[in-house]
Design an enzyme around this catalytic site. Structure first.
Site, PDB file in Angstrom:
ATOM      1  N   ILE A 135       0.860  -1.176   0.000  1.00 47.07           N
ATOM      2  CA  ILE A 135       0.000   0.000   0.000  1.00 47.07           C
ATOM      3  C   ILE A 135       0.899   1.229   0.000  1.00 47.07           C
ATOM      4  CG2 ILE A 135      -2.011  -1.095   1.055  1.00 47.07           C
ATOM      5  CD1 ILE A 135      -1.183  -0.065   3.733  1.00 47.07           C
ATOM      6  N   ASP A 136       0.357   2.339  -0.479  1.00 45.54           N
ATOM      7  CA  ASP A 136       1.135   3.569  -0.599  1.00 45.54           C
ATOM      8  C   ASP A 136       1.654   4.038   0.750  1.00 45.54           C
ATOM      9  OD1 ASP A 136       0.452   3.586  -3.283  1.00 45.54           O
ATOM     10  OD2 ASP A 136      -1.327   4.818  -2.943  1.00 45.54           O
ATOM     11  N   LYS A 137       2.682   4.849   0.709  1.00 44.59           N
ATOM     12  CA  LYS A 137       3.242   5.439   1.922  1.00 44.59           C
ATOM     13  C   LYS A 137       2.168   6.151   2.735  1.00 44.59           C
ATOM     14  CE  LYS A 137       6.234   9.221   3.416  1.00 44.59           C
ATOM     15  NZ  LYS A 137       7.018  10.384   2.966  1.00 44.59           N
ATOM     16  N   THR A 139      -1.059   5.649   2.696  1.00 45.48           N
ATOM     17  CA  THR A 139      -2.179   4.781   3.045  1.00 45.48           C
ATOM     18  C   THR A 139      -1.840   4.011   4.318  1.00 45.48           C
ATOM     19  OG1 THR A 139      -2.732   4.503   0.708  1.00 45.48           O
ATOM     20  CG2 THR A 139      -3.670   2.909   2.228  1.00 45.48           C
ATOM     21  N   ARG A 236      -7.754   6.056  -5.214  1.00 52.45           N
ATOM     22  CA  ARG A 236      -7.448   7.490  -5.168  1.00 52.45           C
ATOM     23  C   ARG A 236      -7.838   8.187  -6.474  1.00 52.45           C
ATOM     24  NH1 ARG A 236      -1.297   7.690  -3.117  1.00 52.45           N
ATOM     25  NH2 ARG A 236      -1.713   9.933  -3.206  1.00 52.45           N
TER      26      ARG A 236
END
Length: 288
Positions: A135-137, A139, A236
């Protein structure tokens, strides 16, 4: 000459991939040449590069260049150690499920000397540890770590075949009237962003997300999201294109201290694992 007896970690791994891991500093052309000329043999015989190794196979290697040096594990600070221990929500001999805070990076790079992956490799003292989902930084929420290469391959196949489930809590700008809705579009990576397309173009991938409204405020909405596909920045981009960007999304929305995208649910039927975390209080507090 080097000799390797294949253990369960490399069972069903292609011969060329095994050799690339063991000889990272040796050119791939040299490895293929060694296989072709018989300087690399499996069980005393010449083999093909796509041969899938079996536990107990003996691989003999007689090529120039040495083995990859054993990787040194990073030193874990007491602060990072506490972060790891407090974030583990499930663990058994095969997997660990970790509740990542927003701001943590999954891997080293882009200005970071280490990430969660490097910390867990050191924590378990094995280079075989891998995360099977990312998962993104910005998130937060659940990520799945595999403690061995065998489990990594097994789980990666489960994820690829859609046999695992993940759900998200999201706080978005604006009030969404529909109680349930589906977003289906095509996403394509560009230099620093992902763009949404209404129809297929070269390089685009079909992306499908399902949403349910949980709570409405005067200016914001809390959603539950389920992914059918797992594209980069999928939720997103789709929500921003809908006109309801995720609160705190600095890339596709208006930015802020934290992004309100939380991976709260994880199910792995193959291992009989199901983890569900509650809606964080800050989501309700920021529902204005």
């Amino acid at each position: 000459m080097m000799e390797y007896i294949i253990d369960s970690s490399f069972h069903e791994v292609r011969l060329d991939r095994f050799l690339r891991k063991k000889y990272e500093n040796t050119p791939l052309t040299e490895i293929f040449k060694g296989i072709r000329t018989g300087k690399i043999k499996v069980n005393g015989k010449k083999s093909k590069e796509n041969y899938r190794l079996k536990e107990g196979d003996i691989v003999k290697v007689l090529i120039s260049g040495g083995e990859t040096e054993e990787k040194k594990f990073i030193k874990i600070s007491s602060k990072d150690l506490n972060t790891l221990k407090s974030g583990i929500v499930y663990e058994d001999k095969r997997v660990v499920i970790f509740n990542k805070e927003a701001g943590m990076v999954m891997h080293k790079g882009s200005g970071y000397d280490y990430g969660l992956s490097e910390l867990f490799k050191s924590f378990y003292q094995t280079d075989e540890f891998n995360f099977v989902n990312r998962i993104d930084k910005s998130t937060s929420g659940l990520v799945i770590g595999a403690k061995s290469l065998v489990v990594t391959r097994e789980l990666a196949e489960e994820v690829r075949e859609g046999k695992t489930d993940k759900k998200y809590y999201i706080l978005v700008d604006g009030v969404i009237d529909k109680d349930r809705f589906t977003l289906k579009s095509y996403l394509r990576k560009e230099e620093t962003r992902v763009v949404e397309l209404s129809s297929y173009e070269e390089g685009a991938k079909e992306s499908i997300s399902y949403f349910k409204v949980l709570k409405r405020g005067k200016n914001r909405t809390i959603l539950e999201a389920t992914l059918e596909t797992g594209r980069t920045h999928q939720l997103r981009v789709q929500l921003a294109s809908l006109g309801h960007p995720i609160v705190g999304d600095g890339r596709y929305g208006r930015g802020g201290k934290n992004m309100f995208l939380f991976s709260y649910y994880c199910e792995i039927p193959k291992y009989n694992i199901k983890i569900e975390l509650p809606l964080p209080e800050e989501y309700t507090k920021n529902l204005i």
